[in-house]
Design a protein around this motif. Structure first.
Motif, mmCIF file in Angstrom:
data_model
loop_
_atom_site.group_PDB
_atom_site.id
_atom_site.type_symbol
_atom_site.label_atom_id
_atom_site.label_comp_id
_atom_site.label_asym_id
_atom_site.label_seq_id
_atom_site.Cartn_x
_atom_site.Cartn_y
_atom_site.Cartn_z
ATOM 1 N N MET A 1 0.843 -1.206 0.000
ATOM 2 C CA MET A 1 0.000 0.000 0.000
ATOM 3 C C MET A 1 0.877 1.255 0.000
ATOM 4 O O MET A 1 1.867 1.319 0.728
ATOM 5 C CB MET A 1 -0.912 0.013 1.225
ATOM 6 C CG MET A 1 -1.818 1.235 1.300
ATOM 7 S SD MET A 1 -2.732 1.348 2.836
ATOM 8 C CE MET A 1 -3.693 -0.160 2.751
ATOM 9 N N GLN A 2 0.507 2.235 -0.821
ATOM 10 C CA GLN A 2 1.248 3.482 -0.895
ATOM 11 C C GLN A 2 0.623 4.518 0.031
ATOM 12 O O GLN A 2 -0.598 4.695 0.037
ATOM 13 C CB GLN A 2 1.267 4.008 -2.332
ATOM 14 C CG GLN A 2 1.978 3.093 -3.317
ATOM 15 C CD GLN A 2 2.020 3.682 -4.703
ATOM 16 O OE1 GLN A 2 1.942 4.890 -4.881
ATOM 17 N NE2 GLN A 2 2.139 2.835 -5.713
ATOM 18 N N ARG A 3 1.454 5.196 0.785
ATOM 19 C CA ARG A 3 0.977 6.220 1.709
ATOM 20 C C ARG A 3 1.052 7.581 1.030
ATOM 21 O O ARG A 3 2.117 8.006 0.565
ATOM 22 C CB ARG A 3 1.819 6.189 2.988
ATOM 23 C CG ARG A 3 1.284 7.098 4.084
ATOM 24 C CD ARG A 3 2.152 7.044 5.330
ATOM 25 N NE ARG A 3 1.951 5.784 6.040
ATOM 26 C CZ ARG A 3 2.921 4.958 6.353
ATOM 27 N NH1 ARG A 3 4.167 5.234 6.002
ATOM 28 N NH2 ARG A 3 2.677 3.849 7.010
ATOM 29 N N ILE A 4 -0.090 8.270 0.931
ATOM 30 C CA ILE A 4 -0.178 9.609 0.348
ATOM 31 C C ILE A 4 -0.347 10.609 1.481
ATOM 32 O O ILE A 4 -1.300 10.517 2.258
ATOM 33 C CB ILE A 4 -1.368 9.738 -0.622
ATOM 34 C CG1 ILE A 4 -1.381 8.601 -1.649
ATOM 35 C CG2 ILE A 4 -1.361 11.114 -1.293
ATOM 36 C CD1 ILE A 4 -0.280 8.656 -2.655
ATOM 37 N N GLY A 5 0.569 11.550 1.598
ATOM 38 C CA GLY A 5 0.450 12.593 2.606
ATOM 39 C C GLY A 5 0.153 13.935 1.958
ATOM 40 O O GLY A 5 0.864 14.360 1.045
ATOM 41 N N PHE A 6 -0.921 14.599 2.402
ATOM 42 C CA PHE A 6 -1.282 15.914 1.860
ATOM 43 C C PHE A 6 -1.159 16.930 2.983
ATOM 44 O O PHE A 6 -1.880 16.859 3.975
ATOM 45 C CB PHE A 6 -2.694 15.925 1.289
ATOM 46 C CG PHE A 6 -2.998 17.121 0.427
ATOM 47 C CD1 PHE A 6 -3.043 17.018 -0.950
ATOM 48 C CD2 PHE A 6 -3.221 18.374 1.003
ATOM 49 C CE1 PHE A 6 -3.304 18.126 -1.742
ATOM 50 C CE2 PHE A 6 -3.482 19.487 0.224
ATOM 51 C CZ PHE A 6 -3.526 19.368 -1.160
ATOM 52 N N ILE A 7 -0.246 17.885 2.828
ATOM 53 C CA ILE A 7 -0.030 18.916 3.850
ATOM 54 C C ILE A 7 -1.083 20.002 3.696
ATOM 55 O O ILE A 7 -1.220 20.615 2.631
ATOM 56 C CB ILE A 7 1.375 19.527 3.719
ATOM 57 C CG1 ILE A 7 2.446 18.445 3.895
ATOM 58 C CG2 ILE A 7 1.571 20.648 4.738
ATOM 59 C CD1 ILE A 7 3.846 18.922 3.587
ATOM 60 N N VAL A 8 -1.838 20.214 4.764
ATOM 61 C CA VAL A 8 -2.901 21.221 4.783
ATOM 62 C C VAL A 8 -2.411 22.433 5.574
ATOM 63 O O VAL A 8 -2.049 22.311 6.743
ATOM 64 C CB VAL A 8 -4.186 20.654 5.426
ATOM 65 C CG1 VAL A 8 -5.249 21.732 5.507
ATOM 66 C CG2 VAL A 8 -4.699 19.467 4.621
ATOM 67 N N LEU A 9 -2.392 23.597 4.936
ATOM 68 C CA LEU A 9 -1.988 24.829 5.602
ATOM 69 C C LEU A 9 -3.217 25.616 6.054
ATOM 70 O O LEU A 9 -4.277 25.544 5.414
ATOM 71 C CB LEU A 9 -1.158 25.693 4.653
ATOM 72 C CG LEU A 9 0.134 25.067 4.114
ATOM 73 C CD1 LEU A 9 0.796 26.014 3.123
ATOM 74 C CD2 LEU A 9 1.085 24.721 5.240
ATOM 75 N N PRO A 10 -3.125 26.364 7.148
ATOM 76 C CA PRO A 10 -4.258 27.184 7.588
ATOM 77 C C PRO A 10 -4.742 28.106 6.478
ATOM 78 O O PRO A 10 -3.947 28.724 5.770
ATOM 79 C CB PRO A 10 -3.669 27.988 8.758
ATOM 80 C CG PRO A 10 -2.545 27.142 9.263
ATOM 81 C CD PRO A 10 -1.959 26.480 8.052
ATOM 82 N N GLY A 11 -6.065 28.161 6.302
ATOM 83 C CA GLY A 11 -6.638 28.995 5.250
ATOM 84 C C GLY A 11 -6.644 28.336 3.892
ATOM 85 O O GLY A 11 -6.870 29.005 2.880
ATOM 86 N N PHE A 12 -6.422 27.015 3.845
ATOM 87 C CA PHE A 12 -6.424 26.319 2.557
ATOM 88 C C PHE A 12 -7.817 26.369 1.940
ATOM 89 O O PHE A 12 -8.819 26.540 2.632
ATOM 90 C CB PHE A 12 -5.974 24.863 2.743
ATOM 91 C CG PHE A 12 -7.005 23.975 3.397
ATOM 92 C CD1 PHE A 12 -7.858 23.178 2.640
ATOM 93 C CD2 PHE A 12 -7.134 23.958 4.782
ATOM 94 C CE1 PHE A 12 -8.807 22.372 3.240
ATOM 95 C CE2 PHE A 12 -8.086 23.145 5.401
ATOM 96 C CZ PHE A 12 -8.921 22.356 4.623
ATOM 97 N N GLN A 13 -7.895 26.196 0.639
ATOM 98 C CA GLN A 13 -9.176 26.141 -0.062
ATOM 99 C C GLN A 13 -9.593 24.683 -0.238
ATOM 100 O O GLN A 13 -8.788 23.832 -0.610
ATOM 101 C CB GLN A 13 -9.080 26.851 -1.415
ATOM 102 C CG GLN A 13 -8.907 28.361 -1.253
ATOM 103 C CD GLN A 13 -8.831 29.070 -2.586
ATOM 104 O OE1 GLN A 13 -7.939 28.828 -3.371
ATOM 105 N NE2 GLN A 13 -9.777 29.963 -2.833
ATOM 106 N N MET A 14 -10.855 24.400 0.037
ATOM 107 C CA MET A 14 -11.341 23.018 0.034
ATOM 108 C C MET A 14 -11.078 22.316 -1.295
ATOM 109 O O MET A 14 -10.751 21.132 -1.333
ATOM 110 C CB MET A 14 -12.841 22.987 0.345
ATOM 111 C CG MET A 14 -13.208 23.470 1.746
ATOM 112 S SD MET A 14 -12.515 22.420 3.051
ATOM 113 C CE MET A 14 -13.369 20.880 2.762
#
Length: 314
Positions: A1-14
């Protein structure tokens, strides 16, 4: 299984995290969990988006991610030294590091785009180039792959980028099936350009639209004002005046843009020689086509083809 990490910054757009649905549907399509998606932030916990919706995130730690992605943020101070360090480490440890939309500014700030080709939303592309002169910004691309670093244009272009990742990992058939589930193109018509010559012109009347459709179908013809006016059922003088009023361009310039767009698509997707493409798109010879490419893209046709082949190989 591949792990996908998405960094979310404050004020990001959905919409910037919409690309994650591609990986979710890929799991569903193949009937097993090929991907495990993680929303990440420096400290973990709840991160508030630009519209006020918050998402739960996991804190940065020592885990390795096959693919590390980041979106942009309109909040001052959202990009911290901790995020930069995490991304730099990710480039060493991950198979791919990617950005969606203005996330390219985050990668550039971390130095990950130095000496690389990259793209971002067309509205911010020149700013990206001015702020980070070591980056080779191509402002009209949907997405670009340069080694392990992927960048995409506007937020929905992150879906195109993720589909390309799915195709690389699981094959074209899976990517095509996921695109159908999302009701999007597997590969956008018109090549990888953010722009469409016809859409950019935005003619308001049926007559001018008919003339442009006629031009698109008959690029090998000379396409004089008289021919286009006849297709619009107007006199040449009426047509020229109406065309410029509705599109802001002369008929000759619009025809050149249509020819350039079609020629670029052929350069990227066919094996025809440059001379053949020039003939089939109405440029008459390769030298006229070359001058048109330089006006439109700042690059000759050979460079466009070489870059397209390099992306395909990657």
């Amino acid at each position: 299984m591949q792990r996908i990490g998405f960094i979310v910054l404050p004020g990001f757009q959905m919409l910037s995290v919409s690309s994650l649905s591609v990986f979710e549907l890929a799991n569903w399509e193949i009937g097993e969990p090929a991907y495990h998606v993680h929303l990440l932030s420096e400290t973990g916990g709840s991160i508030r988006s630009s519209v006020g919706i918050s998402v739960a995130t996991e804190p940065f730690d020592n885990r390795n991610f096959d693919t590390l992605m980041v979106g942009g943020s309109a909040v001052a101070g959202a990009l911290t030294l901790g995020v930069i360090k995490f991304l730099r480490r990710g480039l060493r440890r991950s198979r791919r590091v990617a950005s969606t939309c203005t996330g390219a500014f985050v990668l550039a700030e971390a130095g990950l785009l130095d000496g690389r080709r990259a793209t971002t939303h067309w509205h911010r592309a020149r700013e990206l180039q001015a702020r980070f002169p070591k980056v080779k910004v191509e402002e009209d691309r949907i997405f670009i792959t340069d080694g392990p670093v992927w960048t995409s244009a506007g937020m929905t272009a992150g879906i195109d980028l993720a589909l390309a990742m799915i195709e690389q990992d699981l094959g074209a058939d899976v990517a095509r099936s996921v695109a159908r589930q999302l009701v999007v193109y597997h590969r956008r018509a018109g090549g990888q350009s953010q722009f469409s010559a016809l859409l950019e012109l935005e003619p308001k009347s049926d007559r001018i639209q008919s003339a442009l459709a006629y031009a698109k179908r008959n690029l090998t013809s000379k396409l004089t004002v008289k021919q286009l006016a006849s297709a619009a059922h107007l006199s040449p003088r009426q047509f020229s005046r109406a065309f410029r009023a509705e599109t802001g361009q002369s008929p000759a310039k619009a025809v050149e843009n249509l020819r350039v767009e079609t020629a670029r698509l052929m350069m990227e997707q066919s094996r025809h020689s440059i001379d053949v493409i020039a003939q089939q798109t109405g440029f008459a010879d390769r030298y006229r086509m070359r001058r048109a490419f330089l006006r439109a893209f700042g690059q000759p046709p050979q460079v466009i083809r070489r870059n397209a082949r390099a992306e395909l190989a990657a």
